[in-house]
Design a protein around this motif. Structure first.
Motif, short mmCIF file in Angstrom:
data_model
loop_
_atom_site.label_atom_id
_atom_site.label_comp_id
_atom_site.label_asym_id
_atom_site.label_seq_id
_atom_site.Cartn_x
_atom_site.Cartn_y
_atom_site.Cartn_z
N ASN B 562 0.85 -1.20 0.00
CA ASN B 562 0.00 0.00 0.00
C ASN B 562 0.89 1.25 0.00
N PRO B 563 0.75 2.09 -1.02
CA PRO B 563 1.65 3.26 -1.07
C PRO B 563 1.48 4.19 0.13
N ASN B 564 0.36 4.09 0.79
CA ASN B 564 0.15 4.97 1.94
C ASN B 564 0.73 4.42 3.24
N THR B 565 1.07 3.12 3.25
CA THR B 565 1.71 2.55 4.44
C THR B 565 3.15 2.14 4.16
N CYS B 566 3.50 2.04 2.92
CA CYS B 566 4.88 1.70 2.57
C CYS B 566 5.81 2.79 3.11
N PRO B 567 6.91 2.40 3.76
CA PRO B 567 7.84 3.43 4.23
C PRO B 567 8.25 4.32 3.06
N GLU B 568 8.23 5.64 3.27
CA GLU B 568 8.52 6.54 2.14
C GLU B 568 9.93 6.35 1.60
N ASN B 569 10.82 5.90 2.47
CA ASN B 569 12.19 5.71 1.96
C ASN B 569 12.31 4.48 1.06
N LEU B 570 11.22 3.73 0.89
CA LEU B 570 11.20 2.60 -0.07
C LEU B 570 10.07 2.75 -1.09
N LEU B 571 9.45 3.92 -1.12
CA LEU B 571 8.24 4.10 -1.94
C LEU B 571 8.45 3.69 -3.39
N LEU B 572 9.50 4.21 -4.02
CA LEU B 572 9.69 3.95 -5.45
C LEU B 572 10.32 2.59 -5.72
N TRP B 573 10.73 1.92 -4.65
CA TRP B 573 11.15 0.52 -4.79
C TRP B 573 9.93 -0.37 -5.04
N PHE B 574 8.86 -0.05 -4.31
CA PHE B 574 7.68 -0.92 -4.37
C PHE B 574 6.54 -0.37 -5.22
N HIS B 575 6.60 0.93 -5.54
CA HIS B 575 5.43 1.54 -6.19
C HIS B 575 5.79 2.40 -7.38
N HIS B 576 4.90 2.37 -8.37
CA HIS B 576 4.95 3.36 -9.42
C HIS B 576 3.86 4.38 -9.07
N VAL B 577 4.27 5.58 -8.73
CA VAL B 577 3.28 6.57 -8.28
C VAL B 577 3.37 7.82 -9.13
N SER B 578 2.31 8.59 -9.06
CA SER B 578 2.24 9.85 -9.80
C SER B 578 3.28 10.83 -9.27
N TRP B 579 3.77 11.68 -10.17
CA TRP B 579 4.68 12.75 -9.75
C TRP B 579 4.02 13.63 -8.70
N ASP B 580 2.71 13.64 -8.73
CA ASP B 580 1.97 14.49 -7.79
C ASP B 580 1.51 13.73 -6.55
N PHE B 581 1.94 12.49 -6.41
CA PHE B 581 1.57 11.69 -5.23
C PHE B 581 1.84 12.49 -3.95
N LYS B 582 0.84 12.49 -3.07
CA LYS B 582 0.95 13.32 -1.87
C LYS B 582 1.79 12.61 -0.81
N MET B 583 2.86 13.22 -0.38
CA MET B 583 3.73 12.64 0.64
C MET B 583 3.27 13.09 2.02
#
Lengths: 681, 681
Positions: B562-583
């Motif tokens: 889940n991109p909202n629970t994935c640690p942000e320091n691994l976000l792009l390891w596990f997810h393809h997200v929008s450039w505008d994804f809210k951090m």
């Protein structure tokens, strides 16, 4: 595949708003409204004036404007009276200048009331350091617009077109003269074939009120005349010049005159025969007198063995005050050394009371970042023009002692070394156009404020068809601020606190404070100027040193002589002080120097932010070009800071204050790469 | 003259306090006080122990210390009990480790109470990627200490001296094994002449408790054995290995065993014959079993055509769990891809429950700035060791599932790829010594905190004879902070937010996010990993993507998915997200990325300040060396920031937030110079 990829990346760069090369300068064709122009007389110049009004009219639609030649002693030859509906002048050129003034006011939103406007200087001249082989000494805007690289003298339609555009640009800001060959002059320019080309150039410039001038090589009688001497008192020489001038003026009857660099940096001159600059200048003045020409004799002279180069022009020329013919004017660089980012004014200004003196500015940025750095020079020139010489009492500013306000003088003039070449945008850097513009405006009116000039230039150069509040606050204001701060930033990151001539050899771009090879004449090496040693730094020009301060009128001599009253921005120009010298900030000199360098670097970082923020207001070509140059400027600013500070540390071993950004370049590598590193333009 | 001048400048640089090359590592000879040592037994190892105590004693003067071999089941083979006056162990090696522990505590001011201390892992091993021709794959500290560039196998006194210094350094931090040739192995190392040299090396290392290991090339039976197959089930192959092992152990009877890189990156392996990794490992395990050796079989495998390289080791090895002999251990890199600045832990940790798994760290900074960047890796390894796999319930950290705390395992081990070479300071960068030190300390005690390790290392490496408060606050504290922050800084300026493998080709130093030539296998190009496009960025490894998340035990699988629970320091390891994804910061992903890169750059600027401030506490050699490297590190950090951000801008055209330092490098030039630019070491 790699090439294709690079191409794709390039395409990304090109995307954006309408690309534009900047070739139109401040004269962009914006949509105008109809106007009817009434003009009783005709001439090529008046035709131009009428057409410009029609093409550029932004006043009331379908208004009527009258152009009239009048008799009015209050209007000088190039001057005019304007109102919203009329332009009056005593000459056709005056009408043309009035037209450009009117249009500029319309396009920049300035008010137009009934006003009489006269120029500050009679001769407002560009000096092109263009060689006859098409190269330009310290030119950064491409090859010469006057001379071809292949030495061809044939005049093409392309030549005429560029000369016309050039003439129009000059006329639009009041420049009325141009010296089309380098002051380090090739005597061949005075020979028949070359004179034919000069004639062609003069013919294109003439309708725009721009007079053509030439640079003279003193040795011409020998090199092209086959005479055995160039002694200015020798009859053979006198006669040769008389004949040569007759020949020249037969080809170009309204040639403005000549500039001469003699006995300077290896150039020949009258001193080769034990004669004075006056002897030399008067010879030429006499020869040119019958044709109405003037001689601009440069005071940029110095000898290798003098203890203080800054004193020499004054020493050589002051004894000659009053000994020049009335069609001679002494051309003096703004500072006593050589176009440095900051110098005090040359002490010759105001000191020569019986011989007219003209300021020489350098528009091309030989010492201020060339075509890489964004440096708006108007503030530097304004600083010079407003410097008070005290030579005729308080208020004897350089502006007033050179424009005829203080001393009676038959001729007045001002020169700027041009930054113009065949580059699409003329000057290499898009913002360097502002320096051409500012020179013209200050030459016309030496009381103008740099901020107003910048405001005008930005509006004319970048404004959209319809000004908006967003543009005013989002573009005009920050870009103007950047320009206004830019010269002091350059001083900060290159040579603050009165440091001067710390450039790398043969380059004048990067730092070279350490450069002092054996057998090199010392006044061509930076240590001659900084005189750093373990205890201190700076050039002692006080009464205890070379006494250069004595060349200034009181109260300046005393003010400069005392390190506690000397302006801090000139401290190391006039003083050798301890590294621990206490500055007004409470810091030591060394600390203050560090903070100045760092401030310069941070200012450039600020310029980058300013520019990146205005991207949406600029066409992508100019945006990308300036963006890239700012990056190079920052890299160079950091190199300056890192190089100079670390070099000075080798003398005193004090740390750079720890709240300052640390060096990123190693001194030994800066030195080792000094000759490998050249700016890519 | 110029050369002389440079020499003079260099002399300025050399001036300063006592120069020191860093060759002594953390084992500097500080003034000790007399001690009497009582030891009933003798051996080469005990002699070393006694001498070290005498040379390094910093306890009570003239104290008496007893070293005794005891029977105590609570003390494991390399373990010991220490008090201020005694060291007890069950082995001679244990005594030696106790001595080093005692001396370290004395020299770092730690308390010494009666304590029993056992190592976390039985085998604590360095892997040298040293080739037989003296080069080192990804070695940045000079040529190999084991193999000569001229291929000479003669053993010199100089060889023995460096091996002895090396063995002592390892023993002092608990390292008890070393693989002396590259995992990309040359089979010649198994031949007679080479084995003689291995024997000589093992002989020097042995008294220090360091066992020698070798890397095996799977194809050895073919290449040096002249057998037509390497099928692990073929009798010819089985017999060849049996004979070869017998030969090897005849020469070096206590050889520790072997590491094998098979069917990985073009290396041969059992899969070439349709056999499994288990078939291959067991063949070797059986052959080495009679001699007590172990087989460390690497799980670093991936194929060019897989959709997600990160999944492959798990996919290949999990089916084999429990199918390996009991003297095989699977050697697993910390992360699923390849020693990137940040990866999640490899899902094999804890998942293999019936086969022991050993972590492989990379001490040499292949991907973290090589010998230029100051990056203290201990925090990265601590992050891995403390990662909870949940494979045997909460608290199943990587440390516990590999050291025998969770699963019964006959052997336990940990490996680190060495950063050691013939450079005076061994590692190229003076601070890279800390990574060798930290690996040893963590291998000994995988619960240690990186801050304590840094504290010890700084004290041992840099402290003056007498610690002072000034040193503690002026040097120890800021330098420790710098080390503690350094790895996250590297992540920030290289690949924040889960980005990985964005290196330039064949270099692994600078940025190369754009590099993707035709016909290059895609998993060797950065776009394979970032998957940037106009709408977003990142590698979708969720259940909707490659489902790599499923290789993790719950709750991690769901957390990572889940991109909202994935640690942000691994976000792009596990997810393809929008450039505008809210951090979580409220910023968009793009903005957050920009701030991360900028933070990394500013952190390096901070390190520069830290280091410049401590100049007075460091010898000038190390001070200057580290100062210069920090400058290069900053230059490279800026290149990363400028390169990656501008490249990603080509997809989405959003500006870099304007409060961030602007790029100074142009993307097209970064790309064009990618292959010309190599770090100078």
């Amino acid at each position: 595949m790699r090439a294709l990829f690079l191409l794709l990346v390039s395409c990304f760069f090109m995307a954006g708003s309408n690309a534009q090369g900047g070739h139109e300068l401040w004269l962009r064709n914006k949509t105008s409204v109809p106007v009817s122009v009434v003009c009783a007389e005709t001439s090529p110049t008046l035709s131009i004036a009428v057409q410009e009004l029609k093409d550029g009219w932004h006043g009331k639609a379908n208004a009527s404007v009258t152009l009239s030649i009048v008799n009015d002693d209050a209007i000088k030859p190039d001057g005019f009276r304007i109102s919203a509906a009329s332009i009056r002048a005593t000459t056709h050129n005056g009408i043309l200048y009035g037209v450009y003034e009117l249009l500029r006011r319309q396009q920049t939103g300035q008010s137009i009331t009934d006003e009489r406007i006269n120029p500050s200087y009679k001769a407002r001249i560009l000096n092109h350091w263009d060689n006859l082989n098409g190269t330009i000494e310290h030119g950064f805007g491409g090859p010469s617009i006057f001379w071809h690289r292949d030495n061809s003298l044939a005049v093409s339609d392309k030549d005429r077109l560029i000369w016309k555009e050039y003439a129009r640009a000059n006329a639009s800001i009041g420049i009325n003269g141009t010296v089309i060959n380098n002051v380090n002059a090739n005597p061949l320019v005075l020979t028949k074939d070359y004179l034919e080309r000069v004639k062609a150039i003069a013919g294109v410039l003439r309708p725009y009120g721009v007079k053509t001038y030439l640079s003279i090589n003193w040795a011409a009688p020998k090199t092209i005349g086959k005479i055995s001497t160039t002694d200015p008192l020798a009859d053979s020489v006198i006669n040769w010049w008389k004949a040569k001038m007759k020949e020249i003026y037969t080809v170009i009857p309204d040639l403005g005159g000549f500039v001469v660099k003699a006995n300077s940096e290896g150039q020949p001159g009258p001193q080769d025969y034990g004669r004075s600059h006056a002897d030399g200048a008067n010879l030429l003045a006499d020869a040119v007198k019958p044709f109405g020409g003037i001689i601009m004799w440069r005071a940029f002279v110095y000898q290798p063995n003098e203890k203080d180069r800054a004193k020499q022009a004054y020493n050589e020329f002051m004894p000659l005050d009053g000994k020049f013919r009335d069609n001679v004017i002494i051309q003096v660089k703004n500072g006593p050394v050589d176009f440095q980012p900051r110098e005090p004014f040359s002490p010759l200004f105001g000191a020569m009371k019986q011989t007219p003196v003209m300021p020489e500015f350098q528009i091309t940025q030989e010492y201020l970042g060339q075509s890489i750095h964004l440096v708006y020079l108007s503030t530097m020139w304004e600083e010079l023009l407003q410097s008070d010489t005290y030579q005729a009492g308080k208020g004897s500013t350089v502006a007033r002692v050179t424009d005829g306000s203080v001393y009676p003088q038959k001729i007045s003039a001002i020169a700027g070394v041009a930054n113009i070449g065949l580059d699409t945008n003329w000057c290499g850097h898009d913002f360097a156009q502002a320096n051409w513009y500012a020179f013209g405006r200050l030459a016309w009116n030496n009381r103008l404020k740099s901020e107003q000039i910048a405001d005008e230039w930005i509006r004319l150069t970048f404004s959209p068809e319809t000004n908006t509040t967003a543009w005013n606050t989002g573009f005009l204001a920050p870009v103007k601020q950047m320009m206004m701060d830019s010269r002091e930033a350059c001083v900060n990151y290159m040579m603050p606190l009165g440091l001067h001539h710390q450039f790398s050899a043969n380059d004048h771009y990067g730092p070279g404070a350490w450069w002092a090879p054996a057998r090199m004449r010392s006044d061509w090496t930076p240590p001659y100027y900084h005189k750093a040693e373990p205890n201190g730094v700076g050039f002692d020009r006080t009464t205890k040193g070379t006494n250069a301060v004595s060349q200034y009128h009181e109260p300046l001599a005393s003010l400069f002589n005392n390190p506690n009253t000397c302006p801090e921005n000139l401290l190391l120009w006039f003083h050798h002080v301890s590294w621990d010298f206490k500055m007004k900030s409470g810091r030591t000199l060394w600390q203050e120097m560090c903070y100045k360098y760092d401030k310069g670097v941070q200012q450039v970082r600020g310029f980058q932010k300013t520019w990146d923020k205005v991207e949406s207001y600029v066409d992508s070509t100019r945006f990308r070009s300036v963006q890239r140059k700012l990056r190079s400027q920052l890299t160079n600013a950091i190199l300056w800071k890192d190089g100079i500070l670390q070099y000075f540390q080798t003398f005193h071993h004090q740390p750079i204050p720890f709240d300052i950004e640390r060096p990123v370049n190693n001194l030994d590598e800066i030195i080792a790469n000094e000759f490998a590193r050249r700016p890519s333009r």
